[in-house]
Design a protein around this motif. Structure first.
Motif, mmCIF file in Angstrom:
data_model
loop_
_atom_site.group_PDB
_atom_site.id
_atom_site.type_symbol
_atom_site.label_atom_id
_atom_site.label_comp_id
_atom_site.label_asym_id
_atom_site.label_seq_id
_atom_site.Cartn_x
_atom_site.Cartn_y
_atom_site.Cartn_z
ATOM 1 N N SER A 94 0.829 -1.208 0.000
ATOM 2 C CA SER A 94 0.000 0.000 0.000
ATOM 3 C C SER A 94 0.865 1.259 0.000
ATOM 4 N N LEU A 95 1.882 1.270 0.853
ATOM 5 C CA LEU A 95 2.753 2.444 0.942
ATOM 6 C C LEU A 95 3.487 2.699 -0.371
ATOM 7 N N SER A 96 4.026 1.637 -0.962
ATOM 8 C CA SER A 96 4.781 1.803 -2.204
ATOM 9 C C SER A 96 3.865 2.193 -3.359
ATOM 10 N N THR A 97 2.637 1.664 -3.360
ATOM 11 C CA THR A 97 1.690 2.015 -4.422
ATOM 12 C C THR A 97 1.334 3.492 -4.367
ATOM 13 N N VAL A 98 0.994 3.974 -3.179
ATOM 14 C CA VAL A 98 0.640 5.390 -3.026
ATOM 15 C C VAL A 98 1.841 6.277 -3.333
ATOM 16 N N ALA A 99 3.023 5.868 -2.872
ATOM 17 C CA ALA A 99 4.227 6.654 -3.146
ATOM 18 C C ALA A 99 4.494 6.738 -4.643
ATOM 19 N N GLY A 100 4.307 5.623 -5.345
ATOM 20 C CA GLY A 100 4.502 5.636 -6.790
ATOM 21 C C GLY A 100 3.505 6.531 -7.499
ATOM 22 N N LEU A 101 2.250 6.479 -7.074
ATOM 23 C CA LEU A 101 1.223 7.332 -7.681
ATOM 24 C C LEU A 101 1.515 8.806 -7.437
#
Length: 230
Positions: A94-101
């Protein structure tokens, strides 16, 4: 891998695991490189303590590399919690997905501002070494799309009976982590957003004589393949 083993096949699972391990190491090295160079860039702009920009005699920013690498072991620390490895993986995902977005939204926003600046200052895109087609519309599409997905990434926690504080925090903690430092920096240093006609488009720009010579277009199939991979 589990399905292959249950089918009684022994060798392919090891091959798949090896490929996953190599891919994970490659991704880790790439992000460590990117993270360390971002730290160095921020020290150059005096947005981080200067000791983080120290380098070896050969120019390797070892302090920044170590700092970027230190975030990796957090994956193992999170696995020690009561939720186990599954919850730790979900948090990191979740953290990496939001950071990427957020990163993609920021990139698109920067280009939108750049495009507005060259228009305001009368700079033709034809003078740039390379220009992307369909701009700034594709940048707006990427910015709006990434922003919307960022805010709806954890929508499932708002459904009836699905509320989870841990999932909510994991899905949205990246937003304040991104926004709060920007606001704090601007309040502390009393900086303002620069208008399009005031944006510096000259500093650091290569002169025409410094452009890399354009390679002749390949005429053979082998040459086209080599150009595609180069």
């Amino acid at each position: 891998v589990i399905a292959i083993r249950q089918a009684g096949i022994n060798i392919p699972p090891s091959i798949v695991n090896a490929c996953i391990l190599v891919s994970a190491c490659s991704a880790g090295n790439s992000y460590c490189w990117v993270g360390s160079r971002m730290i160095v860039a921020m020290t150059t702009d005096r947005q981080l303590p200067q000791f983080l920009g120290r380098t070896t005699k050969s120019g390797v920013p070892y302090v920044a590399v170590i700092t970027a690498w230190l975030f990796g072991p957090l994956a193992y620390l999170m696995g020690l919690g009561s939720g186990g490895v599954a919850d730790a993986s979900q948090w990191l995902l979740s953290l990496s997905t939001v950071a990427g977005l957020i990163a993609w939204a920021t990139l698109c926003f920067c280009y939108i501002r750049f495009h507005r600046a060259i228009e305001a200052q009368g700079v033709s895109r034809d003078t740039l070494p390379w220009k992307a087609p369909f701009q700034p519309y594709t940048a707006w599409f990427g910015f709006i799309g990434s922003t919307v997905i960022t805010f709806v990434a954890g929508f499932s926690v708002f459904l009836a009976g699905n509320w989870s504080t841990a999932d909510f925090v994991a899905s949205y903690i990246g937003i304040p982590i991104f926004i709060v430092p920007i606001i704090a920096w601007k309040l502390y240093h009393k900086t303002k957003f620069v208008r399009a006609h005031e944006i510096d488009l000259r500093s650091g720009r290569l002169r025409e004589s410094e452009y890399a010579p354009e390679k002749p277009k390949a005429t053979t199939f082998k040459g086209r393949v080599e150009d595609w991979f180069s």
